[in-house]
Motif scaffolding. Structure first.
Motif, PDB file in Angstrom:
ATOM      1  N   GLY A   1      17.183  48.204 -18.223  1.00  0.00           N
ATOM      2  CA  GLY A   1      17.175  49.366 -19.098  1.00  0.00           C
ATOM      3  C   GLY A   1      16.114  49.173 -20.171  1.00  0.00           C
ATOM      4  N   GLY A   2      16.548  48.758 -21.367  1.00  0.00           N
ATOM      5  CA  GLY A   2      15.601  48.546 -22.454  1.00  0.00           C
ATOM      6  C   GLY A   2      14.519  47.530 -22.143  1.00  0.00           C
ATOM      7  N   ASN A   3      14.865  46.483 -21.400  1.00  0.00           N
ATOM      8  CA  ASN A   3      13.865  45.478 -21.043  1.00  0.00           C
ATOM      9  C   ASN A   3      12.796  46.048 -20.116  1.00  0.00           C
ATOM     10  OD1 ASN A   3      13.027  42.585 -21.087  1.00  0.00           O
ATOM     11  ND2 ASN A   3      13.471  42.701 -18.895  1.00  0.00           N
ATOM     12  N   ARG A   4      13.147  47.115 -19.421  1.00  0.00           N
ATOM     13  CA  ARG A   4      12.174  47.796 -18.543  1.00  0.00           C
ATOM     14  C   ARG A   4      11.381  48.847 -19.307  1.00  0.00           C
ATOM     15  NH1 ARG A   4      12.894  52.621 -15.612  1.00  0.00           N
ATOM     16  NH2 ARG A   4      15.139  52.532 -16.039  1.00  0.00           N
ATOM     17  N   THR A   5      12.079  49.662 -20.094  1.00  0.00           N
ATOM     18  CA  THR A   5      11.442  50.819 -20.726  1.00  0.00           C
ATOM     19  C   THR A   5      10.871  50.539 -22.106  1.00  0.00           C
ATOM     20  OG1 THR A   5      13.524  51.542 -21.742  1.00  0.00           O
ATOM     21  CG2 THR A   5      13.039  52.345 -19.515  1.00  0.00           C
ATOM     22  N   GLY A   6      11.373  49.491 -22.784  1.00  0.00           N
ATOM     23  CA  GLY A   6      10.887  49.177 -24.124  1.00  0.00           C
ATOM     24  C   GLY A   6      11.544  49.985 -25.213  1.00  0.00           C
ATOM     25  N   ARG A   7      12.639  50.670 -24.902  1.00  0.00           N
ATOM     26  CA  ARG A   7      13.345  51.437 -25.930  1.00  0.00           C
ATOM     27  C   ARG A   7      14.845  51.210 -25.797  1.00  0.00           C
ATOM     28  NH1 ARG A   7      11.817  57.625 -26.349  1.00  0.00           N
ATOM     29  NH2 ARG A   7      13.420  57.923 -24.750  1.00  0.00           N
ATOM     30  N   MET A   8      15.507  51.042 -26.912  1.00  0.00           N
ATOM     31  CA  MET A   8      16.936  50.771 -26.936  1.00  0.00           C
ATOM     32  C   MET A   8      17.719  51.811 -26.127  1.00  0.00           C
ATOM     33  SD  MET A   8      18.137  48.163 -28.705  1.00  0.00           S
ATOM     34  CE  MET A   8      17.386  46.884 -29.736  1.00  0.00           C
ATOM     35  N   PHE A   9      18.624  51.332 -25.270  1.00  0.00           N
ATOM     36  CA  PHE A   9      19.544  52.161 -24.499  1.00  0.00           C
ATOM     37  C   PHE A   9      18.844  53.137 -23.540  1.00  0.00           C
ATOM     38  CE2 PHE A   9      22.453  51.015 -27.997  1.00  0.00           C
ATOM     39  CZ  PHE A   9      23.566  50.621 -27.265  1.00  0.00           C
ATOM     40  N   THR A  10      17.586  52.922 -23.286  1.00  0.00           N
ATOM     41  CA  THR A  10      16.830  53.869 -22.463  1.00  0.00           C
ATOM     42  C   THR A  10      16.686  53.372 -21.030  1.00  0.00           C
ATOM     43  OG1 THR A  10      15.633  54.730 -24.368  1.00  0.00           O
ATOM     44  CG2 THR A  10      14.590  55.004 -22.221  1.00  0.00           C
TER      45      THR A  10
ATOM     46  N   TRP B   1      14.165  34.590 -19.305  1.00  0.00           N
ATOM     47  CA  TRP B   1      14.929  35.568 -18.528  1.00  0.00           C
ATOM     48  C   TRP B   1      14.270  36.940 -18.552  1.00  0.00           C
ATOM     49  CZ3 TRP B   1      18.210  36.228 -14.805  1.00  0.00           C
ATOM     50  CH2 TRP B   1      18.910  37.445 -14.683  1.00  0.00           C
ATOM     51  N   ARG B   2      13.899  37.410 -19.736  1.00  0.00           N
ATOM     52  CA  ARG B   2      13.335  38.765 -19.814  1.00  0.00           C
ATOM     53  C   ARG B   2      12.029  38.835 -19.028  1.00  0.00           C
ATOM     54  NH1 ARG B   2      11.191  37.591 -25.959  1.00  0.00           N
ATOM     55  NH2 ARG B   2       8.986  37.475 -25.406  1.00  0.00           N
ATOM     56  N   GLU B   3      11.242  37.773 -19.054  1.00  0.00           N
ATOM     57  CA  GLU B   3       9.967  37.785 -18.330  1.00  0.00           C
ATOM     58  C   GLU B   3      10.185  37.635 -16.822  1.00  0.00           C
ATOM     59  OE1 GLU B   3       7.456  34.901 -20.241  1.00  0.00           O
ATOM     60  OE2 GLU B   3       7.213  36.145 -22.048  1.00  0.00           O
ATOM     61  N   ARG B   4      11.177  36.880 -16.430  1.00  0.00           N
ATOM     62  CA  ARG B   4      11.501  36.769 -15.004  1.00  0.00           C
ATOM     63  C   ARG B   4      11.944  38.118 -14.444  1.00  0.00           C
ATOM     64  NH1 ARG B   4      16.559  33.265 -12.464  1.00  0.00           N
ATOM     65  NH2 ARG B   4      16.505  34.252 -10.408  1.00  0.00           N
ATOM     66  N   VAL B   5      12.827  38.798 -15.180  1.00  0.00           N
ATOM     67  CA  VAL B   5      13.291  40.123 -14.744  1.00  0.00           C
ATOM     68  C   VAL B   5      12.106  41.085 -14.634  1.00  0.00           C
ATOM     69  CG1 VAL B   5      14.654  42.135 -15.433  1.00  0.00           C
ATOM     70  CG2 VAL B   5      15.624  39.838 -15.638  1.00  0.00           C
ATOM     71  N   ALA B   6      11.183  41.001 -15.596  1.00  0.00           N
ATOM     72  CA  ALA B   6      10.026  41.905 -15.592  1.00  0.00           C
ATOM     73  C   ALA B   6       9.096  41.641 -14.408  1.00  0.00           C
ATOM     74  CB  ALA B   6       9.264  41.764 -16.907  1.00  0.00           C
TER      75      ALA B   6
ATOM     76  N   ALA C   1      14.605  49.584  -7.136  1.00  0.00           N
ATOM     77  CA  ALA C   1      14.428  50.992  -7.502  1.00  0.00           C
ATOM     78  C   ALA C   1      13.272  51.197  -8.473  1.00  0.00           C
ATOM     79  CB  ALA C   1      15.717  51.536  -8.113  1.00  0.00           C
ATOM     80  N   PHE C   2      12.860  50.131  -9.170  1.00  0.00           N
ATOM     81  CA  PHE C   2      11.808  50.258 -10.187  1.00  0.00           C
ATOM     82  C   PHE C   2      10.595  49.386  -9.855  1.00  0.00           C
ATOM     83  CE2 PHE C   2      15.960  50.464 -12.621  1.00  0.00           C
ATOM     84  CZ  PHE C   2      16.018  51.851 -12.671  1.00  0.00           C
ATOM     85  N   ARG C   3      10.429  49.039  -8.589  1.00  0.00           N
ATOM     86  CA  ARG C   3       9.393  48.073  -8.237  1.00  0.00           C
ATOM     87  C   ARG C   3       7.985  48.575  -8.528  1.00  0.00           C
ATOM     88  NH1 ARG C   3      11.683  49.794  -3.469  1.00  0.00           N
ATOM     89  NH2 ARG C   3      10.367  50.999  -2.040  1.00  0.00           N
TER      90      ARG C   3
END
Length: 241
Positions: free
Chosen positions: A67-76, A24-29, A35-37
């Motif tokens: 959020g975190g899965n995109r930025t690599g930081r908790m709650f970011t 899932w995390r890799e599919r989302v990435a 907005a973040f393409r």
């Protein structure tokens, strides 16, 4: 075996223990949100964030997909983080009220953020098996923080239920029956031996949009819990209005 928080954070980010979460995390990435393409997603487990000698630990649920899965930081990079970091800044525990990306200059004072599940789950719902597979990271984190941590704020019932057995395994006595989650819940956990200090545990509604948009959790409510927990942890806080 991790001997420092820095080592733990490095190892966590390489974990592939849960096939569903990895997929899932890799599919989302790959697919991204429109907005973040143009951004490169982190797409890995998200380690904790904050100083290695934190006196206050904040425990959430899991990283958000964009959020975190995109930025690599908790709650970011998500709405939950917008609320949390604004509150941390308001009570004097963060140097700025926003958390947009990993290199935005954010610093936390005496506070570390973590979660019982380090990968973004589909529908924000980890399975019990995924929670249990991930629990050893939280147990290790608590052991490394034990010399300094004096209080924990748990955001939501999932985090509360996931954390209690980990606390018992990490050296604190959890009462039976186990304390129930609730906003403003507060209990003191005695150490199970002389290598630990007593721990103050605080419950707080999660900073999800379901709670913040409906007013179930207001900024003032969140700030009050954070300020009380910071005081219990021996951290200075900003004046409350």
């Amino acid at each position: 075996m991790c001997h420092t928080i820095a080592e733990l954070d490095t190892v966590v980010a390489d974990c592939r223990a849960c096939p569903r979460l990895v997929a899932w995390r890799e599919r989302v990435a790959r697919e991204k949100r429109a907005a973040f393409r143009e951004e490169t997603y982190w797409g890995r487990p998200v380690p904790g964030f904050g100083p290695p000698d934190a006196r206050l630990l904040i425990v959430g649920l899991a990283p958000a997909a964009h959020g975190g899965n995109r930025t690599g930081r908790m709650f970011t990079g998500d709405r939950s983080g917008d609320v949390l970091f604004a509150a941390l800044h308001a009570v004097g525990l963060a140097n700025q009220p926003t958390s947009i990306r990993r290199d935005d200059g954010l610093r936390l004072t005496g506070v570390r953020l973590t979660a019982p599940v380090h990968c973004a789950p589909p529908d924000n719902k980890p399975t019990p098996d995924e929670r249990d597979r991930c629990s050893h990271w939280l147990r290790t984190e608590l052991a490394l923080l034990a010399p300094t941590v004096r209080a924990i704020v748990v955001l939501g019932a999932f985090g509360w239920q996931a954390l209690l057995p980990v606390l018992a395994a990490a050296g604190w006595i959890v009462p039976r029956p186990r304390p129930k989650f609730g906003h403003n819940a507060r209990i003191t956990l005695a150490p199970s031996d002389d290598t630990r200090e007593p721990l103050q545990l605080f419950g707080c509604y999660h900073v999800s949009q379901q709670n913040t948009f409906t007013g179930r959790l207001t900024p003032a409510m969140l700030e009050a819990v954070l300020a009380d927990a910071a005081t219990a942890a021996g951290l200075p806080t900003a004046a409350r209005h």
